[in-house]
Write a protein that holds these residues in place. Structure first.
Motif, PDB file in Angstrom:
ATOM      1  N   ARG A 278      79.517  30.021   9.468  1.00 12.17           N
ATOM      2  CA  ARG A 278      80.919  30.073   9.047  1.00 12.17           C
ATOM      3  C   ARG A 278      81.749  28.938   9.623  1.00 12.17           C
ATOM      4  N   MET A 279      81.157  28.135  10.508  1.00  8.51           N
ATOM      5  CA  MET A 279      81.868  27.003  11.089  1.00  8.51           C
ATOM      6  C   MET A 279      80.987  25.768  10.942  1.00  8.51           C
ATOM      7  N   LEU A 280      81.434  24.797  10.178  1.00  7.48           N
ATOM      8  CA  LEU A 280      80.635  23.606   9.908  1.00  7.48           C
ATOM      9  C   LEU A 280      81.173  22.420  10.701  1.00  7.48           C
ATOM     10  N   PHE A 281      80.292  21.811  11.476  1.00  7.65           N
ATOM     11  CA  PHE A 281      80.666  20.618  12.237  1.00  7.65           C
ATOM     12  C   PHE A 281      80.905  19.491  11.245  1.00  7.65           C
ATOM     13  N   PRO A 282      82.089  18.885  11.250  1.00  6.99           N
ATOM     14  CA  PRO A 282      82.427  17.917  10.194  1.00  6.99           C
ATOM     15  C   PRO A 282      81.814  16.540  10.427  1.00  6.99           C
ATOM     16  N   GLN A 283      81.204  15.987   9.381  1.00 14.35           N
ATOM     17  CA  GLN A 283      80.691  14.631   9.509  1.00 14.35           C
ATOM     18  C   GLN A 283      81.821  13.645   9.778  1.00 14.35           C
ATOM     19  N   SER A 284      83.009  13.962   9.349  1.00 10.68           N
ATOM     20  CA  SER A 284      84.151  13.083   9.631  1.00 10.68           C
ATOM     21  C   SER A 284      84.348  12.893  11.136  1.00 10.68           C
ATOM     22  N   ALA A 285      84.003  13.922  11.932  1.00  5.35           N
ATOM     23  CA  ALA A 285      84.104  13.795  13.388  1.00  5.35           C
ATOM     24  C   ALA A 285      83.063  12.812  13.918  1.00  5.35           C
ATOM     25  N   ILE A 286      81.881  12.817  13.320  1.00  2.00           N
ATOM     26  CA  ILE A 286      80.839  11.866  13.702  1.00  2.00           C
ATOM     27  C   ILE A 286      81.318  10.443  13.407  1.00  2.00           C
ATOM     28  N   ASP A 287      81.899  10.260  12.248  1.00  2.48           N
ATOM     29  CA  ASP A 287      82.363   8.935  11.842  1.00  2.48           C
ATOM     30  C   ASP A 287      83.548   8.452  12.683  1.00  2.48           C
ATOM     31  N   ARG A 288      84.327   9.406  13.213  1.00  4.52           N
ATOM     32  CA  ARG A 288      85.599   9.055  13.840  1.00  4.52           C
ATOM     33  C   ARG A 288      85.537   9.000  15.365  1.00  4.52           C
ATOM     34  N   TYR A 289      84.818   9.930  15.987  1.00  4.05           N
ATOM     35  CA  TYR A 289      84.962  10.128  17.424  1.00  4.05           C
ATOM     36  C   TYR A 289      83.868   9.513  18.294  1.00  4.05           C
ATOM     37  N   PHE A 290      82.875   8.877  17.698  1.00  2.00           N
ATOM     38  CA  PHE A 290      81.763   8.351  18.491  1.00  2.00           C
ATOM     39  C   PHE A 290      81.744   6.834  18.542  1.00  2.00           C
ATOM     40  N   SER A 291      82.828   6.204  18.129  1.00  2.00           N
ATOM     41  CA  SER A 291      82.861   4.751  18.033  1.00  2.00           C
ATOM     42  C   SER A 291      83.146   4.071  19.361  1.00  2.00           C
ATOM     43  N   TYR A 292      83.208   4.839  20.465  1.00  2.00           N
ATOM     44  CA  TYR A 292      83.442   4.240  21.770  1.00  2.00           C
ATOM     45  C   TYR A 292      82.227   3.445  22.244  1.00  2.00           C
ATOM     46  N   VAL A 293      81.129   3.519  21.517  1.00  2.00           N
ATOM     47  CA  VAL A 293      79.939   2.744  21.818  1.00  2.00           C
ATOM     48  C   VAL A 293      79.311   2.352  20.488  1.00  2.00           C
ATOM     49  N   ASP A 294      78.664   1.176  20.464  1.00  2.46           N
ATOM     50  CA  ASP A 294      78.105   0.692  19.208  1.00  2.46           C
ATOM     51  C   ASP A 294      77.074   1.643  18.627  1.00  2.46           C
ATOM     52  N   ARG A 295      76.208   2.154  19.486  1.00  2.00           N
ATOM     53  CA  ARG A 295      75.165   3.078  19.024  1.00  2.00           C
ATOM     54  C   ARG A 295      75.155   4.296  19.936  1.00  2.00           C
ATOM     55  N   HIS A 296      75.280   5.441  19.332  1.00  2.00           N
ATOM     56  CA  HIS A 296      75.337   6.704  20.067  1.00  2.00           C
ATOM     57  C   HIS A 296      74.205   7.583  19.547  1.00  2.00           C
ATOM     58  N   PRO A 297      73.347   8.120  20.426  1.00  2.00           N
ATOM     59  CA  PRO A 297      72.178   8.862  19.938  1.00  2.00           C
ATOM     60  C   PRO A 297      72.521  10.108  19.141  1.00  2.00           C
ATOM     61  N   VAL A 298      73.600  10.797  19.495  1.00  2.00           N
ATOM     62  CA  VAL A 298      73.967  12.008  18.758  1.00  2.00           C
ATOM     63  C   VAL A 298      74.509  11.639  17.376  1.00  2.00           C
ATOM     64  N   ALA A 299      75.375  10.632  17.325  1.00  2.00           N
ATOM     65  CA  ALA A 299      75.899  10.188  16.036  1.00  2.00           C
ATOM     66  C   ALA A 299      74.787   9.642  15.156  1.00  2.00           C
TER      67      ALA A 299
END
Length: 405
Positions: A278-299
Motif C-alpha cells: 500500500r506504500m510505493l517507494f517513488p522512483q522520483s525520489a531515486i532520481d532526485r535525492y541521490f545526486s549528492y554522489v555521481d554513482r550511488h549503489p542503492v540508486a
C-alpha cells in the motif's frame, strides 16, 4: 523480499506486488481490531541505540537493499546499532552486495553471515518465481552491482570478493553476536526466508554460548520484527485473518517458517505483504535525492531493476514505484512508538501448506500484526523515503570517484 506470481497474491514483485492490489481495499474494511498502544513488552526502550540484527534474502527483490540503506541512516542518527547481517539466499553475490553497501556507508566492519545448504540462487531460478526475479538480461542486481568496474578493473563500489565459504555461517554468527549483548537488548529484523532463524532455534550450546538456541533467543532478544505472510483477505469466523494466498518468504521454506512461528520464545511483530504493497517507494525520489554522489549503489540498483519491473506494469514506459515490504519491518523495529502503524490485538500466526498464513486472535498469543491506517500512509512513506535517501553523514564525497572516502 517478496516475490509472487501475477494473480497469485503475496508480494507483488517490486511495487507491482503481483496479485495484492485487489486485496488492498479489503484491508481497510476488514482490518483486525487494533490497539493504539504497543504491547508493553515492545515499548520503546530508554536505552539507545537499539541493537539490531538484519536477516535478509537479499536477492529476490530490491526492497532488501532499500531496507539496508535505511538501517545505515538510522545508525547515522544514533537510533540503532547494526550488529550483523545474515543472508538466507545461498549465493556469493548476495554477500558481496551486502558488503559493498556496508562499505559505501563506511561500515565495512559489520559481520556478514551466510546460510549453508539453504535456498540457493539456482533453486530460485528453477522455481515458479524464476521469471520474476529482478535480473535484467539474466543478471541479478547483486551480481551486476558487485561486478561493476572502472578502467583498470577497479571496482566501482569497493567490497570484499567474498565467496560463500568466506562468510561465517549465519547460525554461528547469530550465536556469537547474541551472546555478547546485554539481556533482552537485541531486535532481530527478518525480511527473507526463515531458514537462519529456524536453525538458530535448533542450535545447541557451543563455544560461542552455553545456551541452546531457544534459551539464547529468550535471554538476549527483545522481539522479532518480521516481514512475512499475506493477511489481506476477508475476515473469517472468530476473527481469523487469512488471504488464502501464498507469500514468497514463507513459501520458499515452509518448514522453517512453521518452526519459527510455533517455537520462537519472544514477541513477534508481523508486517504482512499487504502493508508494504500500500506504500510505493517513488522512483522520483531515486532520481532526485541521490545526486549528492555521481554513482550511488542503492540508486543504481533501483534503476537497474526498474527496467525489469516495468515490463510487468500496465504502463511499461512509466517510472517504477516499488513496494516497501521490508522497509516497514525496519521502521517498526527502530521506532515502535513512532505511531507509523497500529497493531492488531495479540494472536497467533499459523503457517499453512504452500506458504499461506493465518492470524488467529488470542489474548495469550505472542504475535501481533502491523496495520496501516489510511491517515498514516503519507507520513509513514515519507519517513521511509527520507531515511533511505539520507547521505552517509560521516563521509566526504568526491564526485569524480563516485564513492565516499
Amino acid at each position: 523480499t517478496r516475490v509472487a506470481l501475477p494473480g497469485i497474491g503475496g508480494r507483488m514483485m517490486g511495487g507491482l506486488k503481483f496479485g495484492v492490489i485487489a486485496g488492498i481495499a479489503v484491508v481497510a474494511m476488514n482490518a483486525p481490531a487494533i490497539c493504539r498502544a504497543a504491547p508493553s513488552d515492545l515499548s520503546w526502550s530508554t536505552s539507545r541505540p537499539v541493537k539490531v540484527i538484519f536477516d535478509t534474502d537479499m536477492y529476490g527483490d530490491i526492497d532488501d537493499a532499500l531496507a539496508l540503506a535505511m538501517l545505515h541512516a538510522l545508525e547515522s542518527r544514533g537510533e540503532i546499532e547494526l550488529l550483523a547481517v545474515t543472508i538466507s539466499t545461498e549465493t556469493k553475490w548476495a554477500a558481496r552486495y551486502v558488503d559493498l553497501i556496508n562499505t559505501f556507508y563506511g561500515r565495512e566492519e559489520i559481520p556478514i553471515g551466510m546460510v549453508s545448504g539453504g535456498v540457493s540462487a539456482q533453486a530460485l531460478k528453477k522455481s515458479k518465481y524464476g521469471d520474476y526475479l529482478p535480473s535484467p538480461n539474466g543478471i541479478n542486481y547483486t551480481q551486476y552491482l558487485s561486478s561493476l568496474t572502472r578502467e583498470g578493473g577497479v571496482p566501482v563500489y569497493p567490497h570484499d570478493s567474498l565467496d560463500i565459504t568466506d562468510c561465517e555461517d549465519s547460525v554461528a554468527l547469530l550465536r556469537r553476536v547474541l551472546d555478547d549483548q546485554p539481556d533482552r537488548s537485541v531486535v532481530i529484523i527478518g525480511v527473507g526466508y526463515l531458514t537462519n532463524l529456524a536453525r538458530l532455534l535448533d542450535s545447541k550450546s557451543d563455544r560461542a554460548s552455553s545456551f541452546d538456541g531457544r534459551a539464547l533467543i529468550e535471554q538476549k532478544v527483545r522481539f522479532l520484527s518480521i516481514m512475512a505472510g499475506n493477511f489481506a483477505g476477508t475476515e473469517l469466523d472468530g476473527g481469523k485473518r487469512s488471504s488464502g494466498l501464498p507469500e514468497f518468504n514463507l513459501e520458499m521454506d515452509v518448514p522453517a517458517a512453521q518452526k519459527v512461528f510455533q517455537q520462537w520464545p519472544t514477541p513477534i511483530v508481523v508486517s504482512g505483504s499487504e502493508v508494504g504493497s500500500r506504500m510505493l517507494f517513488p522512483q522520483s525520489a531515486i532520481d532526485r535525492y541521490f545526486s549528492y554522489v555521481d554513482r550511488h549503489p542503492v540508486a543504481e540498483t533501483y534503476k537497474y531493476a526498474a527496467s525489469f519491473y516495468r515490463k510487468f506494469s500496465k504502463k511499461p514506459g512509466s517510472p517504477h514505484d516499488h513496494a516497501t515490504f521490508d522497509l516497514t519491518s525496519v521502521l517498526y523495529a527502530a521506532r515502535p512508538e513512532g505511531a507509523y502503524f497500529t497493531q492488531s490485538g495479540a494472536g497467533t500466526v499459523a503457517v499453512l501448506a504452500g506458504g499461506r498464513s493465518e492470524f488467529v486472535p488470542d489474548n495469550e498469543g505472542n504475535h501481533w500484526l502491523l496495520v496501516l491506517p489510511d491517515a498514516q500512509k503519507a507520513r509513514t512513506l515519507e519517513a521511509m523515503t527520507m531515511l533511505v535517501s539520507q547521505p552517509p553523514a560521516h563521509c566526504v564525497f568526491r564526485k569524480e570517484q563516485g564513492a565516499p572516502t
